[in-house]
Design an enzyme around this catalytic site. Structure first.
Site, PDB file in Angstrom:
ATOM      1  N   ASP A  37      -3.034 -30.654   7.503  1.00  0.00           N
ATOM      2  CA  ASP A  37      -2.176 -29.878   6.605  1.00  0.00           C
ATOM      3  C   ASP A  37      -2.895 -29.746   5.262  1.00  0.00           C
ATOM      4  O   ASP A  37      -3.020 -30.728   4.530  1.00  0.00           O
ATOM      5  CB  ASP A  37      -0.826 -30.573   6.399  1.00  0.00           C
ATOM      6  CG  ASP A  37       0.075 -30.530   7.625  1.00  0.00           C
ATOM      7  OD1 ASP A  37      -0.441 -30.289   8.734  1.00  0.00           O
ATOM      8  OD2 ASP A  37       1.286 -30.760   7.470  1.00  0.00           O
ATOM      9  N   LYS A  49       3.100 -23.424   5.957  1.00  0.00           N
ATOM     10  CA  LYS A  49       4.008 -24.537   5.634  1.00  0.00           C
ATOM     11  C   LYS A  49       4.554 -24.359   4.224  1.00  0.00           C
ATOM     12  O   LYS A  49       3.821 -23.964   3.312  1.00  0.00           O
ATOM     13  CB  LYS A  49       3.250 -25.864   5.774  1.00  0.00           C
ATOM     14  CG  LYS A  49       4.043 -27.114   5.401  1.00  0.00           C
ATOM     15  CD  LYS A  49       3.181 -28.357   5.596  1.00  0.00           C
ATOM     16  CE  LYS A  49       3.819 -29.605   5.006  1.00  0.00           C
ATOM     17  NZ  LYS A  49       2.966 -30.806   5.152  1.00  0.00           N
ATOM     18  N   LYS A  57       6.182 -24.154   9.432  1.00  0.00           N
ATOM     19  CA  LYS A  57       6.610 -25.532   9.198  1.00  0.00           C
ATOM     20  C   LYS A  57       7.419 -25.601   7.914  1.00  0.00           C
ATOM     21  O   LYS A  57       6.962 -25.182   6.854  1.00  0.00           O
ATOM     22  CB  LYS A  57       5.408 -26.485   9.118  1.00  0.00           C
ATOM     23  CG  LYS A  57       5.814 -27.941   8.830  1.00  0.00           C
ATOM     24  CD  LYS A  57       4.626 -28.886   8.857  1.00  0.00           C
ATOM     25  CE  LYS A  57       5.017 -30.300   8.417  1.00  0.00           C
ATOM     26  NZ  LYS A  57       3.885 -31.250   8.469  1.00  0.00           N
TER      27      LYS A  57
END
Length: 217
Positions: A91, A153, A182
């Site tokens: 991430d 995300k 996400k």
């Protein structure tokens, strides 16, 4: 939606600066117990957690975290080190200054560089929605879609706010179909988790859902 089905979408997360190995070990054990999608932990614990989990649950870690303003070379080195230590998902945080400077080509190139390193490993791109305008969010949906990354995300959980339903709806409307979503930051109930999924989130970054399940026992 069944709670077990929701847990399969959860990146069980502990990223606090003071996290101890005892705490990391606990969330790894909880992830096995509740069959979460991954554990998301600091890079310094990746090797030990990977050995502890022994492929039972994927290890996710963060790059350029939480501010994103490291140079691309530093993020590349972080990514290479994380994968070498056993991380299976990455991430990354974008450079938000580049967004404000409208240097979207730089952001896209950086994401592409990290995706090249990740190869078949999942790369999620954190755009920190709470710091962006609606138009900047829409532009980042386009950039992430063109970059080859696997996910967009919402948040680090370390800024002024976390995921919102509105941001997930915006993502769903503007990312290409191959980009997954996400939601992370502030997800505190199974009702909220289910709504995020219904609106289009494929993953949820949270630790609170496991705490709820533990309290129920």
């Amino acid at each position: 939606m069944d709670k077990n089905e929701i847990m399969k979408r959860v990146d069980h997360t502990l990223l606090t600066q003071t996290a101890t190995w005892e705490e990391i070990e606990r969330i790894c054990s909880q992830a096995i117990k509740y069959k979460t999608a991954s554990v998301c932990i600091p890079p310094s614990y990746v090797k030990r957690a990977s050995e502890y989990l022994a492929k039972k649950i994927p290890v996710c870690t963060v790059i350029g975290f939480p501010n994103g303003y490291q140079t691309t070379k530093v993020k590349m080195a972080e990514t290479e080190d994380a994968l070498k230590n056993g991380a299976e998902e990455i991430d990354m945080v974008i450079n938000l200054g580049d967004v404000k400077n409208q240097q979207f080509h730089k952001i896209k190139e950086e994401i592409m560089q990290l995706k090249r390193i990740c190869g078949n490993h999942i790369l999620k791109v954190i755009i920190e929605t709470c710091l962006l305008t609606e138009q900047e969010k829409i532009k980042m949906c386009q950039v992430v879609s063109e970059s080859g990354a696997d996910f967009i995300k919402t948040s680090t959980g370390f800024s002024t706010a976390g995921a919102t339903f509105e941001d997930i709806m915006l993502f769903k409307a503007h990312v290409d179909s191959h980009v997954k979503i996400k939601a992370a930051g502030g997800i505190s109930s199974f009702d909220d988790a289910e709504k995020f999924i219904t609106l289009g989130a494929d993953r949820l970054g949270t630790s609170r859902l496991v705490k709820i399940l533990e309290a129920e026992q």
